[in-house]
Design a protein around this motif. Structure first.
Motif, short mmCIF file in Angstrom:
data_model
loop_
_atom_site.label_atom_id
_atom_site.label_comp_id
_atom_site.label_asym_id
_atom_site.label_seq_id
_atom_site.Cartn_x
_atom_site.Cartn_y
_atom_site.Cartn_z
N TRP A 153 -21.89 -36.00 27.05
CA TRP A 153 -22.80 -35.64 25.95
C TRP A 153 -24.25 -35.95 26.30
N LEU A 154 -24.49 -36.91 27.18
CA LEU A 154 -25.85 -37.10 27.68
C LEU A 154 -26.29 -35.89 28.50
N ALA A 155 -25.37 -35.31 29.24
CA ALA A 155 -25.68 -34.08 29.98
C ALA A 155 -26.09 -32.96 29.02
N VAL A 156 -25.41 -32.89 27.87
CA VAL A 156 -25.76 -31.88 26.86
C VAL A 156 -27.17 -32.13 26.33
N ALA A 157 -27.48 -33.39 26.01
CA ALA A 157 -28.80 -33.72 25.46
C ALA A 157 -29.91 -33.42 26.46
N PHE A 158 -29.72 -33.82 27.71
CA PHE A 158 -30.72 -33.55 28.74
C PHE A 158 -30.88 -32.05 28.99
N SER A 159 -29.77 -31.34 28.96
CA SER A 159 -29.82 -29.89 29.20
C SER A 159 -30.57 -29.18 28.07
N LEU A 160 -30.33 -29.60 26.83
CA LEU A 160 -31.04 -29.00 25.70
C LEU A 160 -32.53 -29.29 25.78
N ALA A 161 -32.90 -30.53 26.07
CA ALA A 161 -34.32 -30.88 26.18
C ALA A 161 -34.99 -30.11 27.32
N ALA A 162 -34.28 -29.95 28.44
CA ALA A 162 -34.84 -29.20 29.56
C ALA A 162 -35.08 -27.75 29.18
N LYS A 165 -7.59 -25.72 31.46
CA LYS A 165 -8.10 -24.78 32.47
C LYS A 165 -9.46 -24.24 32.06
N TRP A 166 -9.58 -23.86 30.78
CA TRP A 166 -10.88 -23.38 30.30
C TRP A 166 -11.93 -24.49 30.38
N MET A 167 -11.51 -25.72 30.07
CA MET A 167 -12.44 -26.84 30.14
C MET A 167 -12.96 -27.04 31.56
N SER A 168 -12.08 -26.94 32.54
CA SER A 168 -12.50 -27.09 33.94
C SER A 168 -13.47 -25.99 34.35
N VAL A 169 -13.18 -24.75 33.94
CA VAL A 169 -14.05 -23.63 34.27
C VAL A 169 -15.43 -23.82 33.63
N ALA A 170 -15.44 -24.29 32.39
CA ALA A 170 -16.71 -24.50 31.68
C ALA A 170 -17.56 -25.56 32.38
N TYR A 171 -16.94 -26.64 32.83
CA TYR A 171 -17.69 -27.67 33.56
C TYR A 171 -18.21 -27.14 34.90
N ILE A 172 -17.43 -26.31 35.56
CA ILE A 172 -17.87 -25.75 36.84
C ILE A 172 -19.08 -24.84 36.63
N SER A 228 -18.18 -30.07 26.91
CA SER A 228 -18.12 -31.38 26.26
C SER A 228 -17.38 -31.32 24.93
N ALA A 229 -17.66 -30.29 24.15
CA ALA A 229 -16.97 -30.14 22.87
C ALA A 229 -15.49 -29.90 23.06
N THR A 230 -15.14 -29.11 24.07
CA THR A 230 -13.72 -28.82 24.33
C THR A 230 -12.97 -30.07 24.75
N SER A 231 -13.54 -30.82 25.68
CA SER A 231 -12.86 -32.04 26.15
C SER A 231 -12.70 -33.06 25.02
N THR A 232 -13.73 -33.19 24.20
CA THR A 232 -13.66 -34.15 23.10
C THR A 232 -12.60 -33.75 22.09
#
Length: 329
Positions: free
Chosen positions: A249-258, A165-172, A213-217
């Motif tokens: 994890w690509l979303a994480v990398a792109f988000s950090l670079a942005a 549930k927390w993972m779903s909320v975090a993605y949203i 991403s960390a939670t799901s992994t």
């Protein structure tokens, strides 16, 4: 550099934000469409029940006759999930699928063909705060075989339910923050204040994308170890997907670079012109202004020219021209 340079300075983080959003969308679309082979390959976890379904098909004629007459002696030992699933198929006539793929909003199921291809038959309806409940999906509750799960699986499922549930909320939140980042990023073209606000939003998007991403992994890696430890002896094998984690994890990398480039845009490329005057071709002109209450010389006095404005020179000073009248500025 002006507005044109400001636009070029904003393009890089804007494109990175779009890339992060696309990756998040791919994560959300996993296991939502049974007819899409590419989306079906986006799953966090796969439960392979092929060995269970194959063994349940091998049934003697006597057992089949007893099942029809309702005289079969049904008994399942505690933790015997394989026998329980076989009894589900006998009692309810429900065919247990060969595999179940778990996504973010739902799951897909299907059969494995003879050439070892995964043929998806259907997917569940997407819903928020989804978690895969094997007791419900495999009809163990309906047949009264709740004791079929091995020891320790109940607690593990309870933890999985809460964390999912927390993972779903975090993605949203990560998705919504990324969308807001794109909208507010348009105003960053106008000023550094716009970049400052966009940077704050991008940091929020990055933090929740990384947390999700960390939670799901971590969650499904733990489930994989427990799943194979408890259920593999009964022929049920678990595995981890690759594509959905790569997208996350690509979303994480792109988000950090942005976020880093948005921060950089607050320090440079102001968008203002270095000159505020109309003549932009040459250097800024320098104008001199007279100081008040100064005097300018009128030049040497001519004794032969009559001057009605000033009195004539004294007789003793006409030869050396020592006296030089001044006028008020």
């Amino acid at each position: 550099m002006g507005k044109g340079g400001r636009v070029l300075c904003i393009i890089t983080p804007y494109v990175l934000t779009i890339a992060s959003l696309i990756c998040l969308i791919m994560v959300g679309l996993g296991c939502t469409n049974s007819s899409s082979g590419s989306l079906n390959n986006l799953y966090f976890f796969r439960a392979n029940l092929q060995n269970v379904t194959e063994s349940s098909e091998v049934q003697s004629g006597v057992d089949q006759a007893l099942d029809k007459l309702g005289q079969a002696n049904i008994h399942v030992d505690d933790g015997d999930i394989k026998t329980a699933l076989e009894q589900v198929q006998k009692q309810l006539g429900v065919t247990v699928a060969d595999y179940y793929d778990i996504g973010l909003w739902g799951y897909c199921q299907g059969n494995i063909t003879k050439d070892n291809k995964y043929d998806t038959s259907k997917c569940s309806k997407p819903k928020t705060e989804f978690w895969f409940n094997p007791m419900e999906v495999w009809n163990l509750e309906q047949t009264g075989l709740q004791n079929a799960l091995p020891d320790g699986m109940d607690k593990a499922l309870d933890v999985y339910k809460k964390v999912s549930k927390w993972m779903s909320v975090a993605y949203i939140i990560a998705f919504v923050a990324t969308v807001i980042e794109l909208v507010v990023g348009v105003f960053a073209i106008c000023s550094r204040w716009g970049s400052c606000v966009t940077t704050l939003i991008s940091v929020v998007a990055f933090l929740f994308t990384a947390a999700a991403s960390a939670t799901s992994t971590a969650l499904f890696v733990v489930i994989l170890g427990l799943f194979n430890e408890k259920l593999k002896p009964f022929g049920i094998v678990g595995s981890i997907g690759k594509n959905i984690y790569a997208a996350s994890w690509l979303a994480v990398a792109f988000s950090l670079a942005a976020a880093l480039f948005w921060l950089l845009s607050t320090c440079c490329c102001s968008g203002r012109s270095p000159y505020n005057h109309k003549n932009r071709a040459g250097p800024r002109p320098v104008t001199a202004e007279k100081t008040p209450y100064t005097y300018e010389p009128l030049g040497p006095y001519d004794n032969n020219q009559a001057n009605t404005s000033y009195p004539p020179l004294p007789p003793q000073s006409r030869h050396n021209n020592a006296y030089e009248p001044f006028r008020h500025a």
